[in-house]
Design a protein around this motif. Sequence first.
Motif, PDB file in Angstrom:
ATOM      1  N   GLU A  51       0.821  -1.208   0.000  1.00  0.00           N
ATOM      2  CA  GLU A  51       0.000   0.000   0.000  1.00  0.00           C
ATOM      3  C   GLU A  51       0.861   1.268   0.000  1.00  0.00           C
ATOM      4  OE1 GLU A  51      -2.264  -3.393   1.800  1.00  0.00           O
ATOM      5  OE2 GLU A  51      -0.261  -2.549   2.096  1.00  0.00           O
ATOM      6  N   VAL A  52       1.898   1.292   0.838  1.00  0.00           N
ATOM      7  CA  VAL A  52       2.772   2.467   0.868  1.00  0.00           C
ATOM      8  C   VAL A  52       3.497   2.628  -0.462  1.00  0.00           C
ATOM      9  CG1 VAL A  52       4.812   3.485   1.959  1.00  0.00           C
ATOM     10  CG2 VAL A  52       3.041   2.434   3.375  1.00  0.00           C
ATOM     11  N   SER A  53       3.940   1.539  -1.048  1.00  0.00           N
ATOM     12  CA  SER A  53       4.634   1.609  -2.337  1.00  0.00           C
ATOM     13  C   SER A  53       3.721   2.144  -3.431  1.00  0.00           C
ATOM     14  CB  SER A  53       5.164   0.226  -2.718  1.00  0.00           C
ATOM     15  OG  SER A  53       6.128  -0.223  -1.797  1.00  0.00           O
ATOM     16  N   ALA A  54       2.463   1.702  -3.434  1.00  0.00           N
ATOM     17  CA  ALA A  54       1.509   2.180  -4.437  1.00  0.00           C
ATOM     18  C   ALA A  54       1.228   3.669  -4.257  1.00  0.00           C
ATOM     19  CB  ALA A  54       0.221   1.379  -4.352  1.00  0.00           C
ATOM     20  N   LEU A  55       1.054   4.093  -3.012  1.00  0.00           N
ATOM     21  CA  LEU A  55       0.831   5.514  -2.752  1.00  0.00           C
ATOM     22  C   LEU A  55       2.023   6.345  -3.212  1.00  0.00           C
ATOM     23  CD1 LEU A  55      -0.723   5.262   0.827  1.00  0.00           C
ATOM     24  CD2 LEU A  55      -1.894   6.136  -1.202  1.00  0.00           C
ATOM     25  N   LEU A  56       3.216   5.878  -2.909  1.00  0.00           N
ATOM     26  CA  LEU A  56       4.419   6.619  -3.296  1.00  0.00           C
ATOM     27  C   LEU A  56       4.593   6.667  -4.806  1.00  0.00           C
ATOM     28  CD1 LEU A  56       6.978   5.446  -0.601  1.00  0.00           C
ATOM     29  CD2 LEU A  56       6.362   7.822  -1.100  1.00  0.00           C
ATOM     30  N   ALA A  57       4.308   5.569  -5.498  1.00  0.00           N
ATOM     31  CA  ALA A  57       4.452   5.558  -6.956  1.00  0.00           C
ATOM     32  C   ALA A  57       3.557   6.616  -7.592  1.00  0.00           C
ATOM     33  CB  ALA A  57       4.119   4.174  -7.499  1.00  0.00           C
ATOM     34  N   ARG A  58       2.353   6.743  -7.077  1.00  0.00           N
ATOM     35  CA  ARG A  58       1.416   7.726  -7.646  1.00  0.00           C
ATOM     36  C   ARG A  58       1.764   9.141  -7.199  1.00  0.00           C
ATOM     37  NH1 ARG A  58      -2.112   3.124  -6.203  1.00  0.00           N
ATOM     38  NH2 ARG A  58      -2.471   2.009  -8.171  1.00  0.00           N
ATOM     39  N   GLN A  59       2.210   9.279  -5.957  1.00  0.00           N
ATOM     40  CA  GLN A  59       2.549  10.602  -5.444  1.00  0.00           C
ATOM     41  C   GLN A  59       3.803  11.158  -6.110  1.00  0.00           C
ATOM     42  OE1 GLN A  59       2.158  10.778  -1.212  1.00  0.00           O
ATOM     43  NE2 GLN A  59       3.296  12.670  -0.982  1.00  0.00           N
ATOM     44  N   LEU A  60       4.792  10.302  -6.329  1.00  0.00           N
ATOM     45  CA  LEU A  60       6.041  10.734  -6.946  1.00  0.00           C
ATOM     46  C   LEU A  60       5.973  10.729  -8.465  1.00  0.00           C
ATOM     47  CD1 LEU A  60       8.554   8.747  -4.694  1.00  0.00           C
ATOM     48  CD2 LEU A  60       8.129  11.208  -4.635  1.00  0.00           C
ATOM     49  N   GLY A  61       5.040   9.949  -9.017  1.00  0.00           N
ATOM     50  CA  GLY A  61       4.972   9.797 -10.465  1.00  0.00           C
ATOM     51  C   GLY A  61       6.064   8.897 -10.990  1.00  0.00           C
ATOM     52  N   CYS A  62       6.196   7.701 -10.393  1.00  0.00           N
ATOM     53  CA  CYS A  62       7.254   6.780 -10.773  1.00  0.00           C
ATOM     54  C   CYS A  62       6.721   5.348 -10.820  1.00  0.00           C
ATOM     55  CB  CYS A  62       8.435   6.875  -9.801  1.00  0.00           C
ATOM     56  SG  CYS A  62       8.066   6.275  -8.133  1.00  0.00           S
ATOM     57  N   THR A  63       7.599   4.413 -11.097  1.00  0.00           N
ATOM     58  CA  THR A  63       7.237   3.000 -11.210  1.00  0.00           C
ATOM     59  C   THR A  63       7.572   2.265  -9.927  1.00  0.00           C
ATOM     60  OG1 THR A  63       7.621   3.021 -13.601  1.00  0.00           O
ATOM     61  CG2 THR A  63       7.669   0.861 -12.518  1.00  0.00           C
ATOM     62  N   ALA A  64       6.714   1.295  -9.586  1.00  0.00           N
ATOM     63  CA  ALA A  64       6.985   0.403  -8.462  1.00  0.00           C
ATOM     64  C   ALA A  64       6.874  -1.036  -8.937  1.00  0.00           C
ATOM     65  CB  ALA A  64       6.001   0.644  -7.313  1.00  0.00           C
ATOM     66  N   VAL A  65       7.761  -1.875  -8.452  1.00  0.00           N
ATOM     67  CA  VAL A  65       7.712  -3.314  -8.722  1.00  0.00           C
ATOM     68  C   VAL A  65       7.527  -4.026  -7.391  1.00  0.00           C
ATOM     69  CG1 VAL A  65       8.923  -5.335  -9.613  1.00  0.00           C
ATOM     70  CG2 VAL A  65       9.182  -3.131 -10.747  1.00  0.00           C
ATOM     71  N   LEU A  66       6.434  -4.774  -7.294  1.00  0.00           N
ATOM     72  CA  LEU A  66       6.108  -5.492  -6.069  1.00  0.00           C
ATOM     73  C   LEU A  66       6.283  -6.982  -6.306  1.00  0.00           C
ATOM     74  CD1 LEU A  66       2.718  -3.701  -5.189  1.00  0.00           C
ATOM     75  CD2 LEU A  66       5.058  -2.864  -4.866  1.00  0.00           C
ATOM     76  N   GLY A  67       6.989  -7.643  -5.396  1.00  0.00           N
ATOM     77  CA  GLY A  67       7.105  -9.092  -5.493  1.00  0.00           C
ATOM     78  C   GLY A  67       5.726  -9.732  -5.538  1.00  0.00           C
ATOM     79  N   GLY A  68       5.576 -10.761  -6.362  1.00  0.00           N
ATOM     80  CA  GLY A  68       4.251 -11.313  -6.628  1.00  0.00           C
ATOM     81  C   GLY A  68       3.844 -12.479  -5.767  1.00  0.00           C
ATOM     82  N   VAL A  69       4.765 -13.016  -4.975  1.00  0.00           N
ATOM     83  CA  VAL A  69       4.444 -14.172  -4.138  1.00  0.00           C
ATOM     84  C   VAL A  69       4.988 -13.959  -2.734  1.00  0.00           C
ATOM     85  CG1 VAL A  69       4.286 -15.888  -5.980  1.00  0.00           C
ATOM     86  CG2 VAL A  69       6.519 -15.399  -4.924  1.00  0.00           C
ATOM     87  N   SER A  70       4.420 -14.712  -1.802  1.00  0.00           N
ATOM     88  CA  SER A  70       4.853 -14.645  -0.417  1.00  0.00           C
ATOM     89  C   SER A  70       6.325 -15.002  -0.280  1.00  0.00           C
ATOM     90  CB  SER A  70       4.017 -15.599   0.439  1.00  0.00           C
ATOM     91  OG  SER A  70       4.561 -15.728   1.733  1.00  0.00           O
ATOM     92  N   ARG A  71       6.964 -14.418   0.703  1.00  0.00           N
ATOM     93  CA  ARG A  71       8.355 -14.760   0.997  1.00  0.00           C
ATOM     94  C   ARG A  71       8.492 -16.211   1.447  1.00  0.00           C
ATOM     95  NH1 ARG A  71       9.512 -10.526   5.576  1.00  0.00           N
ATOM     96  NH2 ARG A  71      11.630 -11.327   5.342  1.00  0.00           N
ATOM     97  N   LEU A  72       7.370 -16.857   1.811  1.00  0.00           N
ATOM     98  CA  LEU A  72       7.398 -18.276   2.157  1.00  0.00           C
ATOM     99  C   LEU A  72       7.442 -19.159   0.915  1.00  0.00           C
ATOM    100  CD1 LEU A  72       4.861 -18.414   5.119  1.00  0.00           C
ATOM    101  CD2 LEU A  72       7.359 -18.224   5.221  1.00  0.00           C
ATOM    102  N   VAL A  73       7.005 -18.633  -0.229  1.00  0.00           N
ATOM    103  CA  VAL A  73       7.104 -19.372  -1.497  1.00  0.00           C
ATOM    104  C   VAL A  73       8.548 -19.340  -1.984  1.00  0.00           C
ATOM    105  CG1 VAL A  73       6.387 -19.412  -3.929  1.00  0.00           C
ATOM    106  CG2 VAL A  73       4.706 -18.937  -2.118  1.00  0.00           C
ATOM    107  N   ILE A  74       9.118 -18.164  -1.995  1.00  0.00           N
ATOM    108  CA  ILE A  74      10.555 -17.976  -2.226  1.00  0.00           C
ATOM    109  C   ILE A  74      10.909 -16.579  -1.767  1.00  0.00           C
ATOM    110  CG2 ILE A  74      10.403 -17.095  -4.597  1.00  0.00           C
ATOM    111  CD1 ILE A  74      12.940 -18.969  -5.111  1.00  0.00           C
ATOM    112  N   ASP A  75      12.076 -16.420  -1.173  1.00  0.00           N
ATOM    113  CA  ASP A  75      12.482 -15.115  -0.669  1.00  0.00           C
ATOM    114  C   ASP A  75      13.240 -14.384  -1.763  1.00  0.00           C
ATOM    115  OD1 ASP A  75      13.462 -12.884   0.667  1.00  0.00           O
ATOM    116  OD2 ASP A  75      13.584 -13.962   2.568  1.00  0.00           O
TER     117      ASP A  75
END
Length: 238
Positions: A51-75
Amino acid sequence: MSEAFTQIDGGDLNVLIIADHASAHVPADIDLGIDSALLADHIAVDIGVAEVSALLARQLGCTAVLGGVSRLVIDLNREEDAPGLLPVMSDGHAVPGNRHADLADRMMRFHHPYHHHVARLLERMASPFILSVHSFTPRLASDPGQKRPWDIGVLYNRDDRAARIAIPMLEAAGLKVGDQLPYSGKVLNATMNRHAEGNGIPYLGIEMRQDLVGDADGQRRFADILAPVVLECRGRLA
């Protein structure tokens, strides 16, 4: 589209937000052998980071890449030969489904595509700056005596340039800041070692305390605090 990551396109500013542990998702064909309630716990996901990353991407006008799986699937924040890529235990909880999992398959399916995509995005930027976003639990079940009073931690390995800019700004915003706390970036910095320090790209690595970013108000507060810090670091270093 990729199951390895989610991309948020907030604009063309040469800042890339990277959030390795932003997701609690476990693909339907992977059985971790744990109570599903644990997927809302810190062992599975960095609470508040997506959520914070999404807010920052829109506020700053930049790109964010979020890991797509839980750290328990792979870190995703581990070197390719590091222990802990497939955790079989986390903060006192066993993850039996990982004991006989195919590491090579998980690497090809999630780890490689995620990091290759991050590298491609950075290659397209003329003068990039990276913000690495994580969060930490204020209390470890396996070590209840450990005190973690910081509101935010700033992590780095050899390149502390952005940290030195950010720490006084975060303190001035009213946060209790941990320098290399609650973890040291000398030890836990794999993604930034690879994409930032390994390529001479300036970056800021932060760890927010999860109970402060667990709801929308806290997430907005941290995004509003971090946005000018990121711009100042980028302006002076990128």
